[in-house]
Structures are given as C-alpha cells and as structure tokens.
Write an enzyme that holds these catalytic residues in place. Sequence first.
Site, short mmCIF file in Angstrom:
data_model
loop_
_atom_site.label_atom_id
_atom_site.label_comp_id
_atom_site.label_asym_id
_atom_site.label_seq_id
_atom_site.Cartn_x
_atom_site.Cartn_y
_atom_site.Cartn_z
NE ARG A 6 -3.60 0.34 2.08
CZ ARG A 6 -5.16 0.60 3.06
NH1 ARG A 6 -5.78 1.30 3.30
NH2 ARG A 6 -6.06 -0.30 1.91
CG HIS A 54 -8.22 0.17 -2.41
ND1 HIS A 54 -7.53 -0.92 -2.62
CD2 HIS A 54 -8.61 0.72 -1.98
CE1 HIS A 54 -7.81 -0.81 -0.81
NE2 HIS A 54 -8.53 -0.37 -0.53
CD GLN A 72 -12.83 -1.75 -0.95
OE1 GLN A 72 -11.70 -1.79 0.23
NE2 GLN A 72 -14.15 -2.05 -0.79
CG ASP A 87 -13.64 6.48 -0.47
OD1 ASP A 87 -13.63 5.94 0.07
OD2 ASP A 87 -12.34 5.89 -1.09
CB CYS A 115 -14.13 1.16 -0.15
SG CYS A 115 -14.11 2.79 0.30
NE ARG A 148 -10.77 -5.68 -0.10
CZ ARG A 148 -9.35 -4.18 0.79
NH1 ARG A 148 -10.22 -3.57 1.88
NH2 ARG A 148 -8.78 -4.72 0.67
N1 CP Z 1 -11.53 -0.11 2.56
C1 CP Z 1 -9.94 -0.30 2.81
O1 CP Z 1 -9.72 -0.72 1.68
O2 CP Z 1 -9.66 -0.34 4.10
P1 CP Z 1 -8.43 -0.14 4.84
O3 CP Z 1 -8.13 1.28 3.96
O4 CP Z 1 -8.47 -0.16 6.65
O5 CP Z 1 -7.82 -0.91 4.12
N1 NVA Z 2 -10.32 7.18 -1.43
C1 NVA Z 2 -10.06 6.30 -0.17
C2 NVA Z 2 -9.95 4.86 -0.15
C3 NVA Z 2 -9.75 4.42 1.84
C4 NVA Z 2 -9.98 2.76 1.74
C5 NVA Z 2 -8.30 6.54 0.05
O1 NVA Z 2 -7.77 6.32 -0.40
O2 NVA Z 2 -7.57 7.14 1.47
#
Ligand code: CP
Ligand code: NVA
Length: 317
Positions: free
Chosen positions: A114, A142, A145, A236, A276, A304
Amino acid sequence: MDIVPPPARVRKDFLSILDLSHAELGQLLDSAAAMKAERALGTRAPTAGALAGMHVALLFEKPSLRTRSTFEVAIRELGGDTLHLPAEFAEGQREPLEDVARNLERWVRALVIRTYSQSKAATLASAAPRLHVINALSDEEHPCQALADVLTLRERLGSLRGRTLAYIGDGNNVATSLAQAAVMLGMVVHVGSPENYSLPPDVVEGIAAVTPPGAGLKLFTDPVEAVAGVDAVYTDVWTSMGQERESDKRRRIFAEYQVNADLMGFASPQAIFMHCLPAHRGEEVSAEVFESPSSVVFDQAENRLHTQKALLRHLLA
Ligand code: CP
Ligand code: NVA
C-alpha cells in the site's frame, strides 16, 4: 482436429483490475464464492494448503484496518506465512526500490504493498521477475477493494449484465477500480462528481477499451441524475489518505454530493448502499443510510477476505 489454444499466461502481478482478462475476473469471483462457502471447513477446506511453505511480505505506507487484516488472515488460512516490513523501505532512501524488490524475491513469493504513487508498485514489480506484487491501494487504484465490491454486487443482484451502479463523490482510487471491474462484468456505471473531480481522462479511456456490449460508463455532475433508477449507490470519503491538507476545501466542494435518504430516494426502491470504509457519517454518507437495511458495507468488508484468498491462489498457487 481442433487445436485447443493454451490457457493465457496469468500475469505475475496484480496492480490494477485491468491486469485481469474478463474471463479471469469472472473466474476469480467464482473461486472466491467457493472459498467463502468452504471456509467453515477450516483446515479441512480444499484450499487450506494452497500457499503451504510460502511467505508473503506486507509493506504499508498508509494506515489500514481491512486490507492489512484480510491479507494476513487470507495468507494464513491458505497455509502461508507473512512478513511485515517497516514502511520506510517503500521510500527508497536506504536503498533503491529496485534493490528492495530484488532482495525480497530471493525470500518471499509475493509483496502486498500500500503506497502513494502507483508507479512505485510498478517499479518494484518490474525489477523482480519472480516477485508477485499486489497493489493494496495506491493514490490511483484500489483493485483489491473492487474485487470484494463486485462479489458483493453479484451476491445481491445476481448476474451483473445490464445492471446499474452509481458512484457518487470523488473520482478517486476506489472509483477507478470499481468502475473498471463493474464495466468489465457488464454493468452500466454512472459516476456523479463535482466538476474537475471526476475520473481522470486516461481512466475513462482505459475503461472504454474493455467495455463489453451493453455495458458502459457515464459521467455526471448532478448526483440526482447519476442515481436515477440505479440498482446500487456507492460512495467513498471526500478526502483520501495523503490529501488531508485539502479537507476543508473538499468538504465545501462535495457538500451537495452526500448520499442521504433524499438521494437514495431517486435510486431503485431495492437499491443497495455501498462504501469501501472507513466512512465519515455526516460527510459523504448520512448515518441513516449507513445504518439502513439497504447498506451492505460489512458484506463488502467480509468479501475482502474471500476475494483476496482467491487472488493469492490465482497468482501464486
Ligand atoms: N477499504 C479499505 O481498504 O480499508 P483499509 O484502509 O482499512 O484497509
Ligand atoms: N479513497 C480512500 C480509500 C480508503 C480505503 C483513500 O485512498 O484514502
């Protein structure tokens, strides 16, 4: 005699939904659904040893509850083991990212990362031909997700062909991967965003190239037009990780894009609500919609796990 073509080679990495063919995406969902059903068998599940003897490294530069936990559980339930790397190794300061990847491939089968820029994940992936790199969220995409999201949609709606999904809010990483996956599975996706906050033009072009007959992507600035009659409404956060300095400005720009009972009233009466997570009640979604019977957000979170187990098996086993 007919010549049966060899199966297409599975891509080494999963950096984007577009790394999958239409057929692979469908097969991954079938396999995730089967693994979900078999989970009750515990260590007697047919896939319980799929990653036996394998290690997977996890490298997270941003916070995570769902992604980190579900990868950790997924890897263990498939009989593999995890290695947690400090976030600083993704900065490429102590040594170049290419060298990090070329070390890791000598020890572990895969790297779940990540990070901020998608290009960082791509650099790691191309430097190490034996290391499977999985994108656990970048600023741009992502994809993990989206796998859970389309499994949840399929569970609720059945076949997705010709069904409609509205994504309301920021045309961000989650919106990009969701739109790619949903369109590839035959859905009509509406994205309702303020001017200049829709999906980037290259994402729109990329989706056009994988759109099957009857599916499609439509962009709106009016949230009411975007949700009119749809089968599912998704939102989101307005401010993604790394954009915190813009949060006041974004709260003003997105104020009219809250998914609340009024907006849900324009969707199909059976429409489901999706997010999400984490969610900011009172910003992108009202507490009422978040807690309503139409909300499937925790099904998404559960899925997930199942979709990532299917993904790990698809790439590594
Ligand atoms: N939806 C999602 O990716 O959650 P986290 O940021 O907690 O991993
Ligand atoms: N769009 C959000 C998603 C978190 C799971 C971010 O990138 O922070």
